[in-house]
Write a protein that holds these residues in place. Structure first.
Motif, mmCIF file in Angstrom:
data_model
loop_
_atom_site.group_PDB
_atom_site.id
_atom_site.type_symbol
_atom_site.label_atom_id
_atom_site.label_comp_id
_atom_site.label_asym_id
_atom_site.label_seq_id
_atom_site.Cartn_x
_atom_site.Cartn_y
_atom_site.Cartn_z
ATOM 1 N N ILE A 68 -1.338 -2.195 12.440
ATOM 2 C CA ILE A 68 -0.442 -3.350 12.493
ATOM 3 C C ILE A 68 -0.039 -3.725 11.068
ATOM 4 N N CYS A 69 1.275 -3.737 10.807
ATOM 5 C CA CYS A 69 1.789 -3.950 9.452
ATOM 6 C C CYS A 69 2.642 -5.217 9.359
ATOM 7 N N ILE A 70 2.681 -5.798 8.177
ATOM 8 C CA ILE A 70 3.517 -6.951 7.872
ATOM 9 C C ILE A 70 4.968 -6.677 8.267
ATOM 10 N N THR A 71 5.700 -7.734 8.637
ATOM 11 C CA THR A 71 7.104 -7.589 8.998
ATOM 12 C C THR A 71 7.882 -6.720 8.008
ATOM 13 N N PRO B 254 0.836 -1.204 0.000
ATOM 14 C CA PRO B 254 0.000 0.000 0.000
ATOM 15 C C PRO B 254 0.871 1.255 0.000
ATOM 16 N N SER B 255 0.383 2.288 -0.623
ATOM 17 C CA SER B 255 1.100 3.563 -0.652
ATOM 18 C C SER B 255 0.810 4.375 0.604
ATOM 19 N N ALA B 256 1.600 5.406 0.816
ATOM 20 C CA ALA B 256 1.321 6.320 1.926
ATOM 21 C C ALA B 256 -0.074 6.924 1.776
ATOM 22 N N SER C 262 8.470 -6.327 3.566
ATOM 23 C CA SER C 262 7.763 -5.278 2.833
ATOM 24 C C SER C 262 7.996 -3.915 3.470
ATOM 25 N N GLY C 263 7.820 -2.877 2.661
ATOM 26 C CA GLY C 263 7.914 -1.500 3.154
ATOM 27 C C GLY C 263 6.577 -0.930 3.563
ATOM 28 N N SER C 264 5.575 -1.798 3.762
ATOM 29 C CA SER C 264 4.240 -1.328 4.119
ATOM 30 C C SER C 264 4.250 -0.463 5.373
ATOM 31 N N MET C 265 5.044 -0.850 6.375
ATOM 32 C CA MET C 265 5.081 -0.079 7.622
ATOM 33 C C MET C 265 5.618 1.331 7.373
#
Length: 304
Positions: free
Chosen positions: A90-93, A68-70, A97-100
């Motif tokens: 809560i984001c994937i590790t 997901p994008s910002a 991924s750079g999701s966090m």
């Protein structure tokens, strides 16, 4: 009555849409593409069943996922920030991924307009159905009436207990995604050997190999039993789920066999305590269409 605080996760949590709605959780989807150009929002623009069918029908075509994008997170955060409702996201590790980072960037953007917005972004250090269990624990803690700061602290405590024990149909997708060495992948394709893998604290660890599906799925059950033995055999202290890919019937039969094994070892557990969750595109682009295994994590609300 205004919500006390809200739970958000990215699409790696792989929770069924009806359960997300029931538990009042917002999911920010990942994207998936089969041609490297057209990316579709998972479970919004492409259903997970359709995604798997394309994987099976287009063998040799390796889909890709995108985080997901910002802006995606901004759109999820803003309505709650505007209402003064605190958020736990809560984001994937971050190892996968750079999701966090997208979520952290979105928090900064949202707080420019709403400086008082309370947004806690948590690295789950896990993914797929285990991340889903972790998100459900967050929702259970919220619904128990626990204070916001106490929920965040408890989530930090239980995070390290999470494990995934799983196997795959073959090594080709792991090889293509760079998740294992090429030599191992070649040996696997020649000999029909499949890996058994443990994921904990954001890292993948090899936990054995086997020739044939039955042997590797049995090994995942062995790993689950070992984990329970190491932690006092208190199965009631844990949330457990089975994650599966294309083959739902295989997952049903695997659960029945797992229950027989657990009950034979003296564990008291009913079928509905081990739900079946379909593993989504975020992970299956690396595992292929036939992942199968367990997620397990300590419950947020302590059992007596």
């Amino acid at each position: 009555m205004k919500e006390r605080y809200h739970i958000i996760s990215d699409g790696s949590c792989d929770l069924p849409r009806e359960l997300v709605k029931e538990k009042n959780i917002t999911v920010v989807p990942f994207y998936v593409s089969f041609d490297d150009e057209n990316y579709l929002k998972e479970n919004v623009e492409i259903g997970i069943r359709d995604f798997y069918q394309q994987m099976v029908d287009r063998k040799g075509v390796y889909p890709k996922s995108s985080m997901p994008s910002a802006q995606d997170y901004v759109e999820a955060f803003q309505p709650y920030a505007r209402e003064g409702i605190p958020l736990i996201c809560i984001c994937i590790t971050t190892k996968f991924s750079g999701s966090m980072q997208s979520a952290l960037n979105a928090r900064s953007i949202v707080q420019e307009s709403f400086p008082e917005a309370k947004i806690t972004v948590i690295d789950a250090t896990v993914n797929t159905v285990l991340q889903g269990l972790y998100v459900l624990e967050a929702a259970a803690l919220r619904d128990s009436g626990m204070a916001y700061e106490a929920v965040v602290a408890r989530l930090e405590e239980i995070r390290k207990t999470g494990r995934i024990f799983f196997t795959v149909g073959d090594m080709e997708y792991l090889k293509h995604g760079g998740r294992i060495g090429k030599v191992s992948a070649v040996a696997g394709s020649v000999l029909g050997i499949r890996p058994v893998i443990t994921l904990k604290e954001g890292e993948i660890f090899p936990s054995g190999i086997g020739r044939g599906r039955k042997r590797t799925t049995e090994k995942t059950i062995d790993l689950l039993l070992e984990y329970l033995e190491e932690n006092g055999r208190r199965i009631d202290r844990y949330s457990i789920a089975i994650g599966y890919g294309y083959d739902f019937q295989e997952a049903v039969e695997f659960r029945e066999h797992t229950l027989e094994v657990l009950q034979g070892k003296g564990y008291s557990i009913e079928k509905d305590r081990i739900p079946l969750y379909q593993i989504g595109a975020t992970i299956s682009v690396h595992t292929g269409p036939y992942p199968l295994g367990f997620g397990i994590i300590e419950k947020g609300i302590s059992q007596p």
